[in-house]
Motif scaffolding. Structure first.
Motif, PDB file in Angstrom:
ATOM      1  N   PHE A   1      57.812 -67.991  71.899  1.00 36.95           N
ATOM      2  CA  PHE A   1      57.108 -68.844  72.852  1.00 36.95           C
ATOM      3  C   PHE A   1      57.888 -68.976  74.157  1.00 36.95           C
ATOM      4  CE2 PHE A   1      54.910 -72.341  74.694  1.00 36.95           C
ATOM      5  CZ  PHE A   1      53.629 -72.226  74.202  1.00 36.95           C
ATOM      6  N   HIS A   2      59.178 -69.173  74.070  1.00 38.54           N
ATOM      7  CA  HIS A   2      60.015 -69.261  75.275  1.00 38.54           C
ATOM      8  C   HIS A   2      59.950 -67.939  76.053  1.00 38.54           C
ATOM      9  CE1 HIS A   2      63.307 -70.444  77.892  1.00 38.54           C
ATOM     10  NE2 HIS A   2      63.927 -69.323  77.599  1.00 38.54           N
ATOM     11  N   ASP A   3      59.977 -66.840  75.337  1.00 38.89           N
ATOM     12  CA  ASP A   3      59.928 -65.515  75.962  1.00 38.89           C
ATOM     13  C   ASP A   3      58.616 -65.300  76.718  1.00 38.89           C
ATOM     14  OD1 ASP A   3      61.035 -62.836  76.390  1.00 38.89           O
ATOM     15  OD2 ASP A   3      59.449 -62.166  75.021  1.00 38.89           O
ATOM     16  N   VAL A   4      57.515 -65.806  76.179  1.00 37.43           N
ATOM     17  CA  VAL A   4      56.219 -65.642  76.841  1.00 37.43           C
ATOM     18  C   VAL A   4      56.255 -66.244  78.245  1.00 37.43           C
ATOM     19  CG1 VAL A   4      53.801 -66.424  76.851  1.00 37.43           C
ATOM     20  CG2 VAL A   4      54.781 -65.432  74.779  1.00 37.43           C
ATOM     21  N   PHE A   5      56.698 -67.490  78.362  1.00 39.96           N
ATOM     22  CA  PHE A   5      56.669 -68.148  79.674  1.00 39.96           C
ATOM     23  C   PHE A   5      57.798 -67.708  80.588  1.00 39.96           C
ATOM     24  CE2 PHE A   5      53.500 -70.765  77.753  1.00 39.96           C
ATOM     25  CZ  PHE A   5      52.661 -71.030  78.820  1.00 39.96           C
ATOM     26  N   THR A   6      58.886 -67.226  80.025  1.00 38.29           N
ATOM     27  CA  THR A   6      60.007 -66.790  80.854  1.00 38.29           C
ATOM     28  C   THR A   6      59.846 -65.342  81.309  1.00 38.29           C
ATOM     29  OG1 THR A   6      61.439 -68.294  79.651  1.00 38.29           O
ATOM     30  CG2 THR A   6      62.519 -66.611  80.947  1.00 38.29           C
ATOM     31  N   ASN A   7      59.522 -64.449  80.379  1.00 43.61           N
ATOM     32  CA  ASN A   7      59.527 -63.017  80.666  1.00 43.61           C
ATOM     33  C   ASN A   7      58.166 -62.335  80.662  1.00 43.61           C
ATOM     34  OD1 ASN A   7      62.422 -62.983  80.779  1.00 43.61           O
ATOM     35  ND2 ASN A   7      62.419 -63.111  78.549  1.00 43.61           N
ATOM     36  N   LYS A   8      57.149 -62.973  80.084  1.00 41.82           N
ATOM     37  CA  LYS A   8      55.842 -62.322  79.962  1.00 41.82           C
ATOM     38  C   LYS A   8      54.682 -63.247  80.326  1.00 41.82           C
ATOM     39  CE  LYS A   8      57.760 -59.637  76.204  1.00 41.82           C
ATOM     40  NZ  LYS A   8      57.971 -59.660  74.779  1.00 41.82           N
ATOM     41  N   PRO A   9      54.787 -64.001  81.408  1.00 39.48           N
ATOM     42  CA  PRO A   9      53.695 -64.925  81.745  1.00 39.48           C
ATOM     43  C   PRO A   9      52.378 -64.202  82.026  1.00 39.48           C
ATOM     44  CG  PRO A   9      55.248 -64.761  83.566  1.00 39.48           C
ATOM     45  CD  PRO A   9      55.859 -64.038  82.404  1.00 39.48           C
TER      46      PRO A   9
ATOM     47  N   THR B   1      45.767 -63.191  78.210  1.00 43.76           N
ATOM     48  CA  THR B   1      45.298 -62.460  77.036  1.00 43.76           C
ATOM     49  C   THR B   1      45.352 -63.346  75.795  1.00 43.76           C
ATOM     50  OG1 THR B   1      46.150 -60.414  77.976  1.00 43.76           O
ATOM     51  CG2 THR B   1      45.675 -60.391  75.623  1.00 43.76           C
ATOM     52  N   MET B   2      46.359 -64.197  75.719  1.00 35.51           N
ATOM     53  CA  MET B   2      46.554 -65.060  74.548  1.00 35.51           C
ATOM     54  C   MET B   2      45.699 -66.323  74.594  1.00 35.51           C
ATOM     55  SD  MET B   2      50.648 -64.888  74.189  1.00 35.51           S
ATOM     56  CE  MET B   2      51.328 -63.885  75.500  1.00 35.51           C
ATOM     57  N   SER B   3      45.329 -66.748  75.796  1.00 33.59           N
ATOM     58  CA  SER B   3      44.556 -67.971  75.970  1.00 33.59           C
ATOM     59  C   SER B   3      43.513 -67.788  77.076  1.00 33.59           C
ATOM     60  CB  SER B   3      45.510 -69.126  76.320  1.00 33.59           C
ATOM     61  OG  SER B   3      44.808 -70.326  76.414  1.00 33.59           O
ATOM     62  N   PRO B   4      42.571 -66.851  76.879  1.00 36.70           N
ATOM     63  CA  PRO B   4      41.626 -66.508  77.952  1.00 36.70           C
ATOM     64  C   PRO B   4      40.659 -67.625  78.339  1.00 36.70           C
ATOM     65  CG  PRO B   4      41.009 -65.422  75.899  1.00 36.70           C
ATOM     66  CD  PRO B   4      42.350 -66.066  75.666  1.00 36.70           C
ATOM     67  N   LEU B   5      40.408 -68.572  77.463  1.00 35.93           N
ATOM     68  CA  LEU B   5      39.529 -69.678  77.826  1.00 35.93           C
ATOM     69  C   LEU B   5      40.207 -70.632  78.803  1.00 35.93           C
ATOM     70  CD1 LEU B   5      37.907 -70.545  74.373  1.00 35.93           C
ATOM     71  CD2 LEU B   5      36.946 -69.198  76.261  1.00 35.93           C
ATOM     72  N   HIS B   6      41.530 -70.612  78.809  1.00 39.77           N
ATOM     73  CA  HIS B   6      42.294 -71.511  79.670  1.00 39.77           C
ATOM     74  C   HIS B   6      42.770 -70.809  80.939  1.00 39.77           C
ATOM     75  CE1 HIS B   6      42.574 -73.270  75.629  1.00 39.77           C
ATOM     76  NE2 HIS B   6      42.512 -74.423  76.273  1.00 39.77           N
ATOM     77  N   VAL B   7      43.438 -69.679  80.763  1.00 38.11           N
ATOM     78  CA  VAL B   7      44.073 -68.980  81.886  1.00 38.11           C
ATOM     79  C   VAL B   7      43.394 -67.630  82.077  1.00 38.11           C
ATOM     80  CG1 VAL B   7      46.233 -68.001  82.752  1.00 38.11           C
ATOM     81  CG2 VAL B   7      46.269 -70.150  81.463  1.00 38.11           C
ATOM     82  N   GLN B   8      42.978 -67.350  83.312  1.00 39.91           N
ATOM     83  CA  GLN B   8      42.300 -66.086  83.590  1.00 39.91           C
ATOM     84  C   GLN B   8      43.173 -65.095  84.343  1.00 39.91           C
ATOM     85  OE1 GLN B   8      40.399 -69.218  84.196  1.00 39.91           O
ATOM     86  NE2 GLN B   8      40.041 -68.825  82.029  1.00 39.91           N
TER      87      GLN B   8
ATOM     88  N   ILE C   1      48.072 -70.045  72.429  1.00 35.46           N
ATOM     89  CA  ILE C   1      49.181 -69.096  72.452  1.00 35.46           C
ATOM     90  C   ILE C   1      49.895 -69.090  71.104  1.00 35.46           C
ATOM     91  CG2 ILE C   1      51.449 -68.602  73.475  1.00 35.46           C
ATOM     92  CD1 ILE C   1      50.249 -69.746  76.136  1.00 35.46           C
ATOM     93  N   ASP C   2      50.089 -70.266  70.530  1.00 36.27           N
ATOM     94  CA  ASP C   2      50.735 -70.380  69.221  1.00 36.27           C
ATOM     95  C   ASP C   2      49.886 -69.680  68.152  1.00 36.27           C
ATOM     96  OD1 ASP C   2      52.781 -71.291  67.448  1.00 36.27           O
ATOM     97  OD2 ASP C   2      51.474 -72.949  66.831  1.00 36.27           O
TER      98      ASP C   2
END
Length: 150
Positions: free
Chosen positions: A20-28, A33-40, A144-145
């Motif tokens: 989870f930390h890696d997603v927001f730090t290195n792969k935002p 893709t992980m939360s398409p209803l929220h973030v486009q 995302i989780d």
């Protein structure tokens, strides 16, 4: 006179906290893709992904409306799994005097938690608290989780 506010949420994780930390730090750029209803969308505006001082732009949907948030990565602490983002342009800062989001991944009693803290200033008491945005962030976090737990 601005009214300072702080909202916090802690979400129990099923997935590995390092992921989870890696997603927001290195792969935002993977969040949409992980939360398409929220973030486009995600765009790197300046600097390098995962580097303090870099500028990013999120496109997202909140309460049925398309929104944007341009943020600067203010701090990263890999050891304590903390990330601080400050909005410098976008829909939130258009209505609020300041906005900062802190992501902290921690373990309490052997339970991994994603902790979000929203700090902001409302220009006056007629401007609402950011409860809807906090609910949005909780929903995005759970999506995302779920993506990583499956």
């Amino acid at each position: 006179m601005s009214l300072k506010s702080v909202l916090c949420a802690k979400i129990e994780m099923k997935a590995n906290k390092d992921v989870f930390h890696d997603v927001f730090t290195n792969k935002p750029h993977h969040v949409s893709t992980m939360s398409p209803l929220h973030v486009q969308g995600f765009d790197l505006l300046e600097g390098d992904i995962g580097t303090v001082g870099s500028k990013i732009c999120w496109t997202y949907t909140l309460d049925g409306e398309k929104k944007i948030s341009k943020q600067i990565l203010e701090a990263i602490d890999h050891e304590n799994k903390v990330l601080v983002l400050k909005e410098f342009e976008g829909d939130v800062i258009d209505n609020y005097d300041s906005f900062k989001a802190t992501l902290h991944i921690e373990t309490k009693d052997e339970i991994d938690l994603v902790s979000w803290t929203l700090e902001y200033e409302r220009p006056n008491e007629n401007v609402p608290e950011l409860i809807s945005l906090l609910n949005f962030i909780v929903g995005m976090t759970k999506a995302i989780d779920d993506h990583h737990a499956n």
